[in-house]
Design a protein around this motif. Structure first.
Motif, PDB file in Angstrom:
ATOM      1  N   GLY A   1      -9.451   5.071  -1.257  1.00 15.14           N
ATOM      2  CA  GLY A   1     -10.204   3.900  -1.076  1.00 15.14           C
ATOM      3  C   GLY A   1      -9.976   3.013   0.089  1.00 15.14           C
ATOM      4  O   GLY A   1     -10.692   2.143   0.326  1.00 15.14           O
ATOM      5  N   MET A   2      -9.096   3.315   0.981  1.00 13.10           N
ATOM      6  CA  MET A   2      -8.500   2.829   2.257  1.00 13.10           C
ATOM      7  C   MET A   2      -9.812   2.730   3.001  1.00 13.10           C
ATOM      8  O   MET A   2     -10.474   3.793   3.239  1.00 13.10           O
ATOM      9  CB  MET A   2      -7.458   3.332   2.894  1.00 13.10           C
ATOM     10  N   MET A   3     -10.309   1.680   3.559  1.00 13.83           N
ATOM     11  CA  MET A   3     -11.322   1.564   4.829  1.00 13.83           C
ATOM     12  C   MET A   3     -10.694   1.867   6.005  1.00 13.83           C
ATOM     13  O   MET A   3      -9.643   1.234   6.228  1.00 13.83           O
ATOM     14  CB  MET A   3     -12.055   0.169   4.499  1.00 13.83           C
ATOM     15  N   CYS A   4     -11.202   2.980   6.777  1.00 14.56           N
ATOM     16  CA  CYS A   4     -10.850   3.288   8.004  1.00 14.56           C
ATOM     17  C   CYS A   4     -11.975   3.228   8.900  1.00 14.56           C
ATOM     18  O   CYS A   4     -12.910   3.681   8.457  1.00 14.56           O
ATOM     19  CB  CYS A   4     -10.133   4.889   7.729  1.00 14.56           C
ATOM     20  N   THR A   5     -11.618   2.931  10.271  1.00 13.93           N
ATOM     21  CA  THR A   5     -12.400   2.974  11.277  1.00 13.93           C
ATOM     22  C   THR A   5     -13.058   4.379  11.342  1.00 13.93           C
ATOM     23  O   THR A   5     -12.263   5.441  11.367  1.00 13.93           O
ATOM     24  CB  THR A   5     -11.927   2.662  12.549  1.00 13.93           C
ATOM     25  N   GLN A   6     -14.343   4.481  11.508  1.00 18.26           N
ATOM     26  CA  GLN A   6     -15.140   5.764  11.737  1.00 18.26           C
ATOM     27  C   GLN A   6     -14.970   6.261  13.120  1.00 18.26           C
ATOM     28  O   GLN A   6     -16.055   6.117  13.908  1.00 18.26           O
ATOM     29  CB  GLN A   6     -16.438   5.941  11.015  1.00 18.26           C
TER      30      GLN A   6
ATOM     31  N   SER B   1       0.813  -1.227  -0.022  1.00 24.84           N
ATOM     32  CA  SER B   1      -0.037   0.070   0.159  1.00 24.84           C
ATOM     33  C   SER B   1       0.892   1.210   0.136  1.00 24.84           C
ATOM     34  O   SER B   1       0.584   2.355  -0.498  1.00 24.84           O
ATOM     35  CB  SER B   1      -1.027   0.174   1.249  1.00 24.84           C
ATOM     36  N   ALA B   2       2.163   1.238   0.499  1.00 25.15           N
ATOM     37  CA  ALA B   2       2.762   2.424   0.589  1.00 25.15           C
ATOM     38  C   ALA B   2       3.401   2.919  -0.819  1.00 25.15           C
ATOM     39  O   ALA B   2       4.035   3.878  -1.050  1.00 25.15           O
ATOM     40  CB  ALA B   2       4.022   2.045   1.608  1.00 25.15           C
ATOM     41  N   SER B   3       3.543   1.695  -1.723  1.00 28.45           N
ATOM     42  CA  SER B   3       3.948   2.195  -2.888  1.00 28.45           C
ATOM     43  C   SER B   3       3.243   3.285  -3.862  1.00 28.45           C
ATOM     44  O   SER B   3       3.721   3.972  -4.664  1.00 28.45           O
ATOM     45  CB  SER B   3       4.039   1.042  -4.013  1.00 28.45           C
ATOM     46  N   ALA B   4       1.874   3.544  -3.635  1.00 32.15           N
ATOM     47  CA  ALA B   4       1.029   4.591  -4.118  1.00 32.15           C
ATOM     48  C   ALA B   4       1.261   5.902  -3.363  1.00 32.15           C
ATOM     49  O   ALA B   4      -0.133   6.356  -3.087  1.00 32.15           O
ATOM     50  CB  ALA B   4      -0.143   3.859  -4.454  1.00 32.15           C
ATOM     51  N   SER B   5       2.357   6.051  -2.862  1.00 32.60           N
ATOM     52  CA  SER B   5       2.211   7.230  -1.853  1.00 32.60           C
ATOM     53  C   SER B   5       1.797   8.557  -2.383  1.00 32.60           C
ATOM     54  O   SER B   5       1.980   8.959  -3.742  1.00 32.60           O
ATOM     55  CB  SER B   5       3.658   7.699  -1.523  1.00 32.60           C
ATOM     56  N   ALA B   6       1.121   9.371  -1.847  1.00 27.82           N
ATOM     57  CA  ALA B   6       0.573  10.683  -2.255  1.00 27.82           C
ATOM     58  C   ALA B   6       1.444  11.825  -1.483  1.00 27.82           C
ATOM     59  O   ALA B   6       0.997  12.987  -1.465  1.00 27.82           O
ATOM     60  CB  ALA B   6      -0.736  10.905  -2.234  1.00 27.82           C
TER      61      ALA B   6
ATOM     62  N   PHE C   1       4.601  10.862   6.191  1.00 23.56           N
ATOM     63  CA  PHE C   1       3.742  12.052   5.901  1.00 23.56           C
ATOM     64  C   PHE C   1       2.509  11.672   4.837  1.00 23.56           C
ATOM     65  O   PHE C   1       1.836  12.502   4.215  1.00 23.56           O
ATOM     66  CB  PHE C   1       4.263  13.363   5.468  1.00 23.56           C
ATOM     67  N   ALA C   2       2.815  10.621   4.183  1.00 27.73           N
ATOM     68  CA  ALA C   2       2.052   9.951   3.339  1.00 27.73           C
ATOM     69  C   ALA C   2       0.232   9.966   3.557  1.00 27.73           C
ATOM     70  O   ALA C   2       0.219   9.584   4.699  1.00 27.73           O
ATOM     71  CB  ALA C   2       2.309   8.929   2.696  1.00 27.73           C
ATOM     72  N   GLU C   3      -0.397  10.312   2.885  1.00 24.00           N
ATOM     73  CA  GLU C   3      -2.062  10.344   2.943  1.00 24.00           C
ATOM     74  C   GLU C   3      -2.341   8.804   2.936  1.00 24.00           C
ATOM     75  O   GLU C   3      -1.546   8.129   2.202  1.00 24.00           O
ATOM     76  CB  GLU C   3      -2.741  11.043   2.117  1.00 24.00           C
ATOM     77  N   PRO C   4      -3.424   8.280   3.613  1.00 24.23           N
ATOM     78  CA  PRO C   4      -3.969   6.831   3.300  1.00 24.23           C
ATOM     79  C   PRO C   4      -4.116   6.629   1.677  1.00 24.23           C
ATOM     80  O   PRO C   4      -4.390   7.585   1.346  1.00 24.23           O
ATOM     81  CB  PRO C   4      -4.996   6.738   4.010  1.00 24.23           C
ATOM     82  N   GLU C   5      -3.862   5.640   1.380  1.00 20.23           N
ATOM     83  CA  GLU C   5      -4.194   5.269   0.016  1.00 20.23           C
ATOM     84  C   GLU C   5      -5.656   5.447  -0.343  1.00 20.23           C
ATOM     85  O   GLU C   5      -6.557   5.076   0.503  1.00 20.23           O
ATOM     86  CB  GLU C   5      -4.042   3.611  -0.155  1.00 20.23           C
TER      87      GLU C   5
ATOM     88  N   ASP D   1     -10.297  10.044  11.732  1.00 24.48           N
ATOM     89  CA  ASP D   1     -10.683   8.546  11.793  1.00 24.48           C
ATOM     90  C   ASP D   1      -9.506   7.769  11.896  1.00 24.48           C
ATOM     91  O   ASP D   1      -8.570   8.192  12.413  1.00 24.48           O
ATOM     92  CB  ASP D   1     -11.305   8.208  10.232  1.00 24.48           C
ATOM     93  N   GLY D   2      -9.703   6.352  11.821  1.00 27.18           N
ATOM     94  CA  GLY D   2      -8.853   5.529  12.345  1.00 27.18           C
ATOM     95  C   GLY D   2      -7.445   5.737  11.669  1.00 27.18           C
ATOM     96  O   GLY D   2      -6.134   5.537  12.082  1.00 27.18           O
ATOM     97  N   CYS D   3      -7.275   5.803  10.286  1.00 27.00           N
ATOM     98  CA  CYS D   3      -6.310   6.239   9.285  1.00 27.00           C
ATOM     99  C   CYS D   3      -5.540   7.433   9.759  1.00 27.00           C
ATOM    100  O   CYS D   3      -4.330   7.439  10.043  1.00 27.00           O
ATOM    101  CB  CYS D   3      -6.398   6.140   7.821  1.00 27.00           C
TER     102      CYS D   3
END
Length: 181
Positions: free
Chosen positions: A128-133, A35-40, A122-126, A160-162
């Motif tokens: 479409g990542m599902m994060c706990t609300q 998941s880290a390879s698609a860093s923003a 400092f990367a944002e979550p990928e 959120d969790g992410c």
């Protein structure tokens, strides 16, 4: 009397198992290396952001020459109420050593974690990542500057969790993620 054979139930059961197996996959979770390879992260190429990318081990560098910037130089704008800047902190590091004037919550620990993991923190979550609300607090932080020469411009929240996980990875820089609502 002969009962008709029901073939729909085994098919339904099989489909349910396959769907649940797909939901249980670790693909795209924060601990998954892929998941880290698609860093923003601005200023960081996807290959440089990947934890599997080979990089030399961090070493403590000598102090910068007069007039030369530190390898890591960050400004943190902290917003306790989520809207108005209440504190501004700075961090300057050479390797794992904080330079004088660094006033983030834990300068030594912040320099150590940044020297080890760099701008990938400092990367944002990928997408479409599902994060706990869950919401841990109203605090926000905005970080700008450079980490090991890579430009950083990132915002943090406890929404959120992410986002909470991102904040907790940088507790030494941002302070604890124990917000108030």
């Amino acid at each position: 009397m002969i009962r008709p054979r029901r073939t729909g139930f085994p098919l339904l059961l099989l489909c349910s198992v396959l769907v649940l197996a797909a939901c249980g996959s670790n693909a795209g979770t924060p601990g998954d290396d892929s998941s880290a390879s698609a860093s923003a992260t601005p200023g960081v190429s996807p290959s440089a952001a990947s934890p599997t990318a080979s990089a030399p081990a961090p070493t403590s560098a000598p102090a910068p020459a007069p007039g030369q910037a530190a390898a890591t130089s960050l400004t943190v704008e902290f917003m306790a109420d989520g809207q108005n800047t209440t504190d501004t902190w700075t961090l300057q590091c050479e390797g794992t050593t904080p330079l004088p004037g660094s006033n983030v919550p834990d300068p030594a620990a912040a320099c150590a974690v940044l020297a080890g993991q760099g701008a990938t923190l400092f990367a944002e979550p990928e997408a479409g990542m599902m994060c706990t609300q869950i919401i841990a607090g109203m605090q926000r932080a905005h970080v700008t500057g450079t980490v090991n020469g890579s430009a950083v411009d990132a915002s943090f929240a406890l929404t959120d969790g992410c986002q909470i996980s991102r904040w907790e990875n940088l507790t030494a820089l941002l302070g604890p993620a124990n917000g108030s609502l």
